[in-house]
Design an enzyme around this catalytic site. Structure first.
Site, PDB file in Angstrom:
ATOM      1  N   ARG A  31      32.039  12.375   7.731  1.00 49.40           N
ATOM      2  CA  ARG A  31      32.140  12.616   9.169  1.00 49.40           C
ATOM      3  C   ARG A  31      31.279  13.804   9.588  1.00 49.40           C
ATOM      4  O   ARG A  31      30.703  13.801  10.679  1.00 49.40           O
ATOM      5  CB  ARG A  31      33.608  12.817   9.559  1.00 49.40           C
ATOM      6  CG  ARG A  31      34.374  11.509   9.572  1.00 49.40           C
ATOM      7  CD  ARG A  31      35.862  11.671   9.768  1.00 49.40           C
ATOM      8  NE  ARG A  31      36.473  10.359   9.989  1.00 49.40           N
ATOM      9  CZ  ARG A  31      37.775  10.128   9.954  1.00 49.40           C
ATOM     10  NH1 ARG A  31      38.609  11.124   9.706  1.00 49.40           N
ATOM     11  NH2 ARG A  31      38.252   8.916  10.162  1.00 49.40           N
ATOM     12  N   TYR A  37      31.004   4.745  14.121  1.00 51.62           N
ATOM     13  CA  TYR A  37      31.421   4.621  12.725  1.00 51.62           C
ATOM     14  C   TYR A  37      31.993   5.907  12.143  1.00 51.62           C
ATOM     15  O   TYR A  37      31.932   6.962  12.749  1.00 51.62           O
ATOM     16  CB  TYR A  37      30.333   4.027  11.852  1.00 51.62           C
ATOM     17  CG  TYR A  37      28.969   4.674  11.789  1.00 51.62           C
ATOM     18  CD1 TYR A  37      27.877   3.905  11.431  1.00 51.62           C
ATOM     19  CD2 TYR A  37      28.759   6.027  12.043  1.00 51.62           C
ATOM     20  CE1 TYR A  37      26.608   4.453  11.341  1.00 51.62           C
ATOM     21  CE2 TYR A  37      27.507   6.583  11.955  1.00 51.62           C
ATOM     22  CZ  TYR A  37      26.441   5.798  11.596  1.00 51.62           C
ATOM     23  OH  TYR A  37      25.205   6.362  11.498  1.00 51.62           O
ATOM     24  N   GLU A  38      32.604   5.755  10.937  1.00 52.30           N
ATOM     25  CA  GLU A  38      33.381   6.815  10.276  1.00 52.30           C
ATOM     26  C   GLU A  38      34.552   7.273  11.146  1.00 52.30           C
ATOM     27  O   GLU A  38      34.930   8.444  11.147  1.00 52.30           O
ATOM     28  CB  GLU A  38      32.483   8.015   9.917  1.00 52.30           C
ATOM     29  CG  GLU A  38      31.291   7.687   9.055  1.00 52.30           C
ATOM     30  CD  GLU A  38      31.675   7.114   7.697  1.00 52.30           C
ATOM     31  OE1 GLU A  38      32.861   7.151   7.343  1.00 52.30           O
ATOM     32  OE2 GLU A  38      30.786   6.620   6.994  1.00 52.30           O
ATOM     33  N   GLY A  39      35.150   6.336  11.874  1.00 48.24           N
ATOM     34  CA  GLY A  39      36.228   6.660  12.787  1.00 48.24           C
ATOM     35  C   GLY A  39      35.648   6.966  14.146  1.00 48.24           C
ATOM     36  O   GLY A  39      34.914   7.939  14.306  1.00 48.24           O
TER      37      GLY A  39
END
Length: 579
Positions: free
Chosen positions: A301, A437-439
């Site tokens: 992140r 992406y990545e949350g």
């Protein structure tokens, strides 16, 4: 357009915001001396400009292609990746026991910043490998680490993360991929993997000799939801006991996603076990897959937030060059009515200064976060907790800001920015994936106002706000913004319902990120005012002032939204809202 590495600004951020000199005093990071740091920053900048940047445009235009079951990249990608491996850039912060240099994560961030500014889509390949290395180093068995880490560290093999499935989206607990224990034969103790994953970045390609997939799956009779998920290592090619490659595993790229941007990054739909012969190994404890995956997720992140810096820097450089070259209209009110470069017009100046100050702000936040992460690795629990608080800020605000800066770059180009020939539109198209992406950034903001706000009874957030207030002496707006953040955090903890918190989470995340970034830019300004990095002094006085006088007051205006509560969001029932 060519790419010029922002070497001096990066060195300033690494020294002032990450505190690299302090990190180098530790035994673990003793090699990170000034000469080494400068050599890495300058060297990877030159490499990125010379090898990755020339492929950025062709990668966007031609993209990755799936041909007869093989993922192909445009000419030049294989050679550039081979040079990346040969020069050792993949190994900067990797464990020394497996061929890495063991340097701070801060310097690995700088490698990725330069490579991603030169070519964001290409840079996703090493970025994912870094995460796979971290997960295996923390959770792999000694045998797995010995078998897989040396080649991953060198970059000869690449790594991926396989989380998402068509029906699951961000709800990883809804995945259906299965892992069935093998009890007999040569693969006894391993698992048969079966299922399909989507949005797998660099899920297949021919640039590396092997691809190590980290796949989330369920074992038989596993608990429902996220508690029943395990993590498995699934190689593209089986690895023999002597380390050489064997037969291909039963996995394949079914298709490539047709995307808005990052076209040179093959985003794959991956199918595992079509012939019921896909072999995988358990990584870590059974049913503890999410914990193992989140080992790599936190730094991933940060690296996605880094992409906001990357795209902002590239868009700013291109817009600045265009504004200097484009001649149009006389300056309003000037005696001389001759047309001037659009750089001379006030609103273009406003946009360029906004782009520059925002880019420098997210870079300062990036390296401050990286430095706290490195201190956590050294055993500083307070720094580790602070890094946890900072991660959603750099991921969410960093990537949102990358989009804003890329959009301003198009605006400066005018109509020429909206056509593909100039390349300005590519930066915006590439940037748009990073908040997803990545949350998603909404998930980051939710994490901030729930888990992170609850750390040490709220003190992890409040102590950071207090530190900014104390340190922002003479900067009334910055100190007031930090106080606003503290007040909002207290309201969320003591008065707000969960819906109220979540309703205000995104504006709170933004105002908090701006406060930390402004604080870290102030540290940079104090450094250059004291005589360091004299080449930056003139620009820093203006860009930091712009951030503190223009960006910070804007963020203060978000407090009302952050504390407005959720009632209005539910004033319409679902049917009325959808009508």
């Amino acid at each position: 357009m060519s790419y010029t590495p922002a070497t001096q600004d990066q060195l300033l951020a690494i020294r002032v915001n990450a505190g690299i000199d302090e990190l180098a005093k530790s035994e673990r990071f003793a090699a990170a001396e000034p000469d080494m740091v400068e050599a890495i920053v300058e060297g990877v900048g030159q490499f990125a400009a010379g090898e990755f940047a020339p492929l950025n445009r062709v990668g966007d235009l031609e993209g990755a292609k799936l041909q007869n079951g093989v993922v192909r990249l445009p000419d030049g990608f294989a050679q550039a990746y081979a040079h990346y491996v040969e020069q050792g850039w993949n190994a900067i912060a990797s464990p020394a026991d497996f061929g890495g240099q063991g340097l701070p994560f801060t310097l690995a961030c700088n490698v990725l910043e330069n490579l991603g500014t030169a070519n964001m889509a290409f840079n996703l390949l090493p970025m994912l490998s870094v995460g796979a290395i971290e997960a295996l180093d923390h959770h792999g068995t000694p045998e797995q680490r010995a078998a897989y880490l040396p080649k991953l560290v060198s970059g000869e093999w690449s790594g991926t993360m396989n989380l998402t499935e068509p029906q699951a989206g961000s709800d990883v607990g809804a995945l259906r991929t299965t892992a069935t224990p093998i009890t007999e034969g040569e693969h006894a103790g391993k698992y048969l993997i079966k299922g399909q994953k989507i949005y797998i970045t660099w899920g297949d390609h021919e640039l590396a000799e092997n691809i190590i997939h980290l796949v989330l799956a369920r074992t038989p009779e596993a608990p429902e939801g996220s508690r029943g998920i395990s993590l498995f290592l699934v190689p593209k090619y089986h690895v023999k006991p002597d380390g050489t490659l064997g037969a291909r595993n039963d996995l394949r790229c079914v298709s490539l996603e047709h995307k808005l941007g990052i076209n040179a990054s093959p985003t794959c739909v991956m199918s595992y076990g079509d012939n019921d012969e896909c072999i995988g190994e358990l990584v870590g404890a059974e049913h503890r897959g999410l914990a193992a995956m989140f080992t790599m997720m936190n730094n991933a992140r940060i690296n996605v937030g880094n992409q906001g810096v990357q795209i902002a820097e590239r868009a700013t450089q291109q817009a600045t060059a265009y504004a200097r070259e484009r001649i149009q209209s006389a300056r309003a009110g000037a005696q001389d009515k001759s047309p001037v470069a659009i750089l001379e017009h006030p609103d273009v100046r406003r946009m360029l200064l906004r782009m520059k100050s925002l880019t420098e702000g997210i870079r300062a936040l990036l390296y401050y976060t990286a430095g706290q992460t490195d201190r956590g690795v050294l055993g500083n629990e307070d720094a580790k907790m602070r890094a946890d608080v900072l991660v959603p800020l750099i991921k969410a605000w960093g990537t949102d800001t990358g989009i804003e800066v890329a959009s301003l770059g198009i605006q400066i180009h005018g109509g020429m920015g909206f056509v593909e020939e100039t390349g300005a539109a590519q930066h915006w198209r590439d940037s748009r994936i990073a908040p997803i992406y990545e949350g998603t950034n909404g998930i980051q903001a939710a994490d901030l106002v729930t888990r992170k706000l609850g750390l040490v009874g709220g003190d992890a957030v409040l102590s950071l706000c207090s530190e900014i207030v104390r340190d922002a002496s003479g900067e009334r707006e910055l100190a007031a913004l930090a106080k606003d953040c503290a007040d909002t955090a207290e309201w969320m903890r003591s008065e707000a319902s969960m819906d109220d918190r979540l309703a205000g989470s995104v504006p709170f995340c933004t105002m908090f990120a701006v406060a930390v970034a402004g604080w870290q830019l102030l540290e940079q300004l104090r450094s250059v005012e004291s005589g360091e990095y004299p080449a930056l002094a003139q620009r820093k006085r203006v860009t930091v002032r712009f951030f503190l006088d223009r960006i910070v007051p804007e963020a203060r205006g978000l407090k009302t939204s952050a504390t407005a509560g959720a009632d209005l969001l539910y004033a319409l029932d679902a049917e009325a809202l959808a009508s």
